[in-house]
Design a protein around this motif. Structure first.
Motif, mmCIF file in Angstrom:
data_model
loop_
_atom_site.group_PDB
_atom_site.id
_atom_site.type_symbol
_atom_site.label_atom_id
_atom_site.label_comp_id
_atom_site.label_asym_id
_atom_site.label_seq_id
_atom_site.Cartn_x
_atom_site.Cartn_y
_atom_site.Cartn_z
ATOM 1 N N UNK A 198 -26.115 -30.266 -20.094
ATOM 2 C CA UNK A 198 -25.747 -30.173 -21.560
ATOM 3 C C UNK A 198 -24.350 -29.714 -22.209
ATOM 4 N N UNK A 199 -23.650 -30.140 -22.812
ATOM 5 C CA UNK A 199 -22.122 -29.377 -23.036
ATOM 6 C C UNK A 199 -22.275 -29.068 -24.657
ATOM 7 N N UNK B 288 -17.869 -21.888 -19.925
ATOM 8 C CA UNK B 288 -18.781 -20.977 -19.303
ATOM 9 C C UNK B 288 -20.014 -21.868 -18.681
ATOM 10 N N UNK B 289 -20.240 -21.741 -17.477
ATOM 11 C CA UNK B 289 -21.116 -22.666 -16.918
ATOM 12 C C UNK B 289 -22.500 -22.225 -15.939
ATOM 13 N N UNK C 21 -23.469 -26.072 -20.347
ATOM 14 C CA UNK C 21 -22.075 -25.593 -19.979
ATOM 15 C C UNK C 21 -21.330 -25.482 -21.478
ATOM 16 N N UNK D 201 -18.007 -24.886 -23.623
ATOM 17 C CA UNK D 201 -16.601 -24.617 -23.982
ATOM 18 C C UNK D 201 -16.538 -23.863 -24.945
#
Lengths: 239, 239
Positions: B10-11, B85-86, B96, B98
């Motif tokens: 998921x973002x 950052x992931x 992840x 941003x």
């Protein structure tokens, strides 16, 4: 926190690889990058940056390294995160791409096959790319021209030892213009990024030239607390 | 391209907001940032950077601006992408993030409520944060200390007009040390990032001080081909 369903966004990685190789017309060092031909829709047949999906158990940098090795056989010593591209319309489905870049030595670049699927292009003369990859390349070249320091560019493109003429060739390729040799020598001497060694070239045909090395005290990757160990130090770089 | 299922990632977006406010002990300008208290698991009750999920129809920056407004009421003029950052283990599920950052004027900072859910903390003295947000803040502060130029820092933290003492206060807050006033004045005069105006402070209690302004020819955001229009120029900044 907005409770939209975030699983409709997919996460990919792409890498801009840049190496220094002779220009076919002039023979002078020029910036080249390997591109990969797409074999599926969308943009089937178009050239694109090497990359792919992030695996559920892969960190972003490990994923970028793995997709790069799978598509181009390149295993760069350093990968640096460049930018995350996530415009809604950059792909037919919704994809956020975390883009890395790497400047590679000629010996690293030689591992890339040059065939139907993977080909080297002059960075300034590549064909129109799939997705928003033209914009990504434009951004990467702008970053390269603006941000590299003497030390980093030497370490990235050249071997352990290099002449000032070779170093100047790197700068001329990146900046896209010729530099005055005497001014360049003076600027290098004033900085501490590059150190003279006691060694010289063998000089079969030319006068022997002094060899220089990068100052090991200056870090390559300017990433502060996030600076990862170099890839060689990792037992298994891409899991 | 590896055919793993990428939809299990998921973002999200998060934003590090930094503003200049007086230190409670010394009264000198110091770096502060607003944090948001988490009301759900994981890390329920912990402080975290403002953020949330990326909507399927939102670009990354628009999403960061929208989540920021929803959680803290801040609408900064500039958001700049900091890093993605992931790491696999940065959250119980795979996320992840941003991360964006913004330096905001005092008037922008004043729109943030200071209550149970949102609170300002000294950037160097915040509590332990949820997820990997301590690491993100550490990275943001490192970037701030290394990368801001005179022009950008003045434009970001101060108003249209400022005294050299105010500007020096910004630098002292960012660098965490006092600067010699005469040396600072000399360095500013040697550069072109800050320009003297014909105006002075009114000087009720002190001698009137000359007012300066940022050089408008120097761009705030150093993002090259990716530089977005400033948020005010957009008809609908967060869709």
């Amino acid at each position: 926190m907005t409770q939209t369903d975030p699983t409709s966004i997919r996460v990919a990685v792409s890498t801009v690889i840049v190496a220094l190789r002779p220009h076919p017309d002039t023979g002078a060092p020029a910036l080249w990058m390997p591109l990969v031909r797409r074999v599926t829709a969308p943009f089937e047949g178009s050239w694109a940056l090497p990359g792919g999906w992030v695996g559920p158990d892969e960190g972003l940098e490990d994923s970028a390294a793995a997709r790069l090795r799978e598509t181009t056989n390149v295993q760069p010593r350093y990968l640096e995160q460049l930018y995350a591209f996530g415009d809604v319309d950059r792909s037919p489905s919704r994809v956020v791409s975390i883009v890395y870049w790497a400047l590679v030595h000629p010996d690293e670049a030689d591992s890339v096959p040059d065939d139907w699927n993977v080909r080297w292009f002059l960075a300034d003369e590549h064909p129109q790319l799939a997705f928003d990859h033209d914009r990504i390349v434009e951004y990467a070249l702008w970053r390269l021209r603006n941000k590299v320091s003497y030390s980093r560019i030497a370490q990235a493109f050249l071997g352990d030892r290099f002449t000032l003429a070779e170093l100047r060739g790197v700068y001329e390729a990146v900046l896209g213009r010729t530099l005055d040799p005497a001014n360049f020598r003076r600027q290098v001497a004033q900085g501490d990024a590059v150190l003279a060694t006691d060694e010289t070239t063998s000089g079969d045909r030319h006068r022997p030239a002094r060899l220089y090395r990068s100052n090991p005290d200056l870090a390559y990757a300017d990433n502060g607390p996030l600076t990862p160990p170099t890839r060689q130090e990792r037992p298994c770089p891409s899991r």
